[in-house]
Design a protein around this motif. Sequence first.
Motif, PDB file in Angstrom:
ATOM      1  N   ARG A 289       0.843  -1.193   0.000  1.00 58.57           N
ATOM      2  CA  ARG A 289       0.000   0.000   0.000  1.00 58.57           C
ATOM      3  C   ARG A 289       0.879   1.243   0.000  1.00 58.57           C
ATOM      4  N   ASN A 290       0.615   2.167  -0.930  1.00 53.74           N
ATOM      5  CA  ASN A 290       1.376   3.400  -0.975  1.00 53.74           C
ATOM      6  C   ASN A 290       1.168   4.209   0.303  1.00 53.74           C
ATOM      7  N   LEU A 291       2.269   4.675   0.886  1.00 57.79           N
ATOM      8  CA  LEU A 291       2.215   5.516   2.075  1.00 57.79           C
ATOM      9  C   LEU A 291       2.866   6.857   1.755  1.00 57.79           C
ATOM     10  N   ASP A 292       2.354   7.882   2.358  1.00 54.84           N
ATOM     11  CA  ASP A 292       2.896   9.226   2.156  1.00 54.84           C
ATOM     12  C   ASP A 292       3.740   9.595   3.366  1.00 54.84           C
ATOM     13  N   LEU A 293       4.978   9.121   3.379  1.00 51.75           N
ATOM     14  CA  LEU A 293       5.866   9.349   4.507  1.00 51.75           C
ATOM     15  C   LEU A 293       6.953  10.350   4.119  1.00 51.75           C
ATOM     16  N   PRO A 294       7.363  11.202   5.053  1.00 54.45           N
ATOM     17  CA  PRO A 294       8.445  12.142   4.758  1.00 54.45           C
ATOM     18  C   PRO A 294       9.738  11.400   4.446  1.00 54.45           C
ATOM     19  N   PRO A 295      10.582  11.970   3.584  1.00 60.40           N
ATOM     20  CA  PRO A 295      11.854  11.309   3.250  1.00 60.40           C
ATOM     21  C   PRO A 295      12.698  10.971   4.476  1.00 60.40           C
ATOM     22  N   ASP A 296      12.695  11.846   5.499  1.00 53.73           N
ATOM     23  CA  ASP A 296      13.480  11.548   6.703  1.00 53.73           C
ATOM     24  C   ASP A 296      12.979  10.296   7.402  1.00 53.73           C
ATOM     25  N   THR A 297      11.665  10.098   7.412  1.00 44.41           N
ATOM     26  CA  THR A 297      11.090   8.906   8.039  1.00 44.41           C
ATOM     27  C   THR A 297      11.470   7.656   7.251  1.00 44.41           C
ATOM     28  N   VAL A 298      11.437   7.766   5.926  1.00 46.65           N
ATOM     29  CA  VAL A 298      11.834   6.639   5.076  1.00 46.65           C
ATOM     30  C   VAL A 298      13.309   6.322   5.286  1.00 46.65           C
ATOM     31  N   TYR A 299      14.140   7.354   5.329  1.00 42.31           N
ATOM     32  CA  TYR A 299      15.572   7.160   5.590  1.00 42.31           C
ATOM     33  C   TYR A 299      15.782   6.381   6.887  1.00 42.31           C
ATOM     34  N   ASN A 300      15.143   6.830   7.966  1.00 37.42           N
ATOM     35  CA  ASN A 300      15.317   6.178   9.263  1.00 37.42           C
ATOM     36  C   ASN A 300      14.882   4.717   9.216  1.00 37.42           C
ATOM     37  N   GLY A 301      13.752   4.468   8.589  1.00 35.99           N
ATOM     38  CA  GLY A 301      13.229   3.107   8.540  1.00 35.99           C
ATOM     39  C   GLY A 301      14.096   2.171   7.723  1.00 35.99           C
ATOM     40  N   VAL A 302      14.581   2.647   6.583  1.00 37.30           N
ATOM     41  CA  VAL A 302      15.438   1.813   5.738  1.00 37.30           C
ATOM     42  C   VAL A 302      16.760   1.527   6.440  1.00 37.30           C
ATOM     43  N   LEU A 303      17.349   2.554   7.039  1.00 35.44           N
ATOM     44  CA  LEU A 303      18.612   2.369   7.753  1.00 35.44           C
ATOM     45  C   LEU A 303      18.447   1.374   8.897  1.00 35.44           C
ATOM     46  N   PHE A 304      17.355   1.475   9.637  1.00 33.13           N
ATOM     47  CA  PHE A 304      17.084   0.573  10.764  1.00 33.13           C
ATOM     48  C   PHE A 304      16.969  -0.876  10.281  1.00 33.13           C
ATOM     49  N   GLN A 305      16.244  -1.088   9.197  1.00 33.77           N
ATOM     50  CA  GLN A 305      16.041  -2.452   8.709  1.00 33.77           C
ATOM     51  C   GLN A 305      17.337  -3.060   8.171  1.00 33.77           C
ATOM     52  N   ILE A 306      18.113  -2.268   7.454  1.00 34.96           N
ATOM     53  CA  ILE A 306      19.402  -2.767   6.971  1.00 34.96           C
ATOM     54  C   ILE A 306      20.290  -3.158   8.155  1.00 34.96           C
ATOM     55  N   GLY A 307      20.322  -2.292   9.165  1.00 34.13           N
ATOM     56  CA  GLY A 307      21.186  -2.545  10.318  1.00 34.13           C
ATOM     57  C   GLY A 307      20.843  -3.821  11.051  1.00 34.13           C
ATOM     58  N   GLY A 308      19.551  -4.104  11.179  1.00 31.26           N
ATOM     59  CA  GLY A 308      19.145  -5.323  11.866  1.00 31.26           C
ATOM     60  C   GLY A 308      19.599  -6.572  11.139  1.00 31.26           C
ATOM     61  N   LEU A 309      19.374  -6.602   9.819  1.00 28.53           N
ATOM     62  CA  LEU A 309      19.795  -7.775   9.040  1.00 28.53           C
ATOM     63  C   LEU A 309      21.315  -7.863   8.987  1.00 28.53           C
ATOM     64  N   MET A 310      21.965  -6.716   8.906  1.00 29.06           N
ATOM     65  CA  MET A 310      23.425  -6.695   8.853  1.00 29.06           C
ATOM     66  C   MET A 310      24.031  -7.322  10.107  1.00 29.06           C
ATOM     67  N   ALA A 311      23.448  -7.020  11.257  1.00 33.21           N
ATOM     68  CA  ALA A 311      23.950  -7.587  12.509  1.00 33.21           C
ATOM     69  C   ALA A 311      23.776  -9.098  12.538  1.00 33.21           C
ATOM     70  N   LEU A 312      22.616  -9.570  12.109  1.00 36.44           N
ATOM     71  CA  LEU A 312      22.381 -11.015  12.079  1.00 36.44           C
ATOM     72  C   LEU A 312      23.315 -11.692  11.078  1.00 36.44           C
ATOM     73  N   ALA A 313      23.511 -11.055   9.929  1.00 31.10           N
ATOM     74  CA  ALA A 313      24.405 -11.630   8.917  1.00 31.10           C
ATOM     75  C   ALA A 313      25.823 -11.769   9.448  1.00 31.10           C
ATOM     76  N   ARG A 314      26.260 -10.772  10.200  1.00 28.34           N
ATOM     77  CA  ARG A 314      27.619 -10.800  10.738  1.00 28.34           C
ATOM     78  C   ARG A 314      27.824 -12.009  11.638  1.00 28.34           C
ATOM     79  N   THR A 315      26.822 -12.359  12.419  1.00 26.41           N
ATOM     80  CA  THR A 315      26.953 -13.508  13.316  1.00 26.41           C
ATOM     81  C   THR A 315      27.029 -14.821  12.545  1.00 26.41           C
ATOM     82  N   GLU A 316      26.566 -14.795  11.279  1.00 22.84           N
ATOM     83  CA  GLU A 316      26.630 -15.994  10.443  1.00 22.84           C
ATOM     84  C   GLU A 316      27.834 -15.963   9.507  1.00 22.84           C
ATOM     85  N   GLY A 317      28.706 -14.976   9.697  1.00 21.65           N
ATOM     86  CA  GLY A 317      29.896 -14.876   8.865  1.00 21.65           C
ATOM     87  C   GLY A 317      29.603 -14.380   7.464  1.00 21.65           C
TER      88      GLY A 317
END
Length: 245
Positions: A69-97
């Motif tokens: 569903r299309n959402l009308d979110l400010p670019p800063d909110t999108v930036y924060n959300g994308v960065l947060f999601q990448i960081g979470g997966l990145m941390a898990l990936a690191r533990t798996e080498g």
Amino acid sequence: MDIDLNADVGEGGGNDDAILDCVSSISIACGWHAGDTDTMRRVLRAARERGVSVGAHPGYPDREHFGRRNLDLPPDTVYNGVLFQIGGLMALARTEGLHLNHVKPHGALYNQAAKDRALASAIATAVWDADPGLKLVGLAGSELVAAARSAGLTAVEEVFADRAYLADGSLAPRGIPGAVIEDADAALAQTLQMIRTSTVTALDGTSIPIHAQTVCLHGDGADAVAFARLLRQALISEGLTVRAP
């Protein structure tokens, strides 16, 4: 010639392991539109065992509508959300080498960023700030690809095996008849056309230019695994090397 064959996984489709045997890269749902931390970890391990390249698949915080569903979110909110999601997966990936190779937005976020430069720039900046070495996957010829290059990232232009196109090069919205190509032979023919001729035939019959660096197949359909095997074999038969970008 190399071509990447990718799939979006960790979204609850049930075909992840079988799809992983067919593709060269995957984009893993980061928990906002689908998935959870246990699923992310399990898919990372399965990818590591198969030597499949991994990336993040961030979406809107909209599980009810699967991030479509299309959402009308400010670019800063999108930036924060994308960065947060990448960081979470990145941390898990690191533990798996593992090290993340790319980021590919999901669903409505992907499609809106294909046309909205401010949104695309917010995503590209988040990817750069997470890791400048990450590639950004976007719809071929889109604003997201342009924003990735402007940010200094490596852009990967994506085409879709089983989605129809409009004359402006965008994906046909799912509500339009014929937007999802359900016939395997038709989807295969479209994919090979895009790779062989760098063109795709839109729903109105228009032939439009397209640059295919990675081919997405959806892994949640009833015949998804059979089509994934068919597509991979067809690419190899064309003399292509199926390899992550």
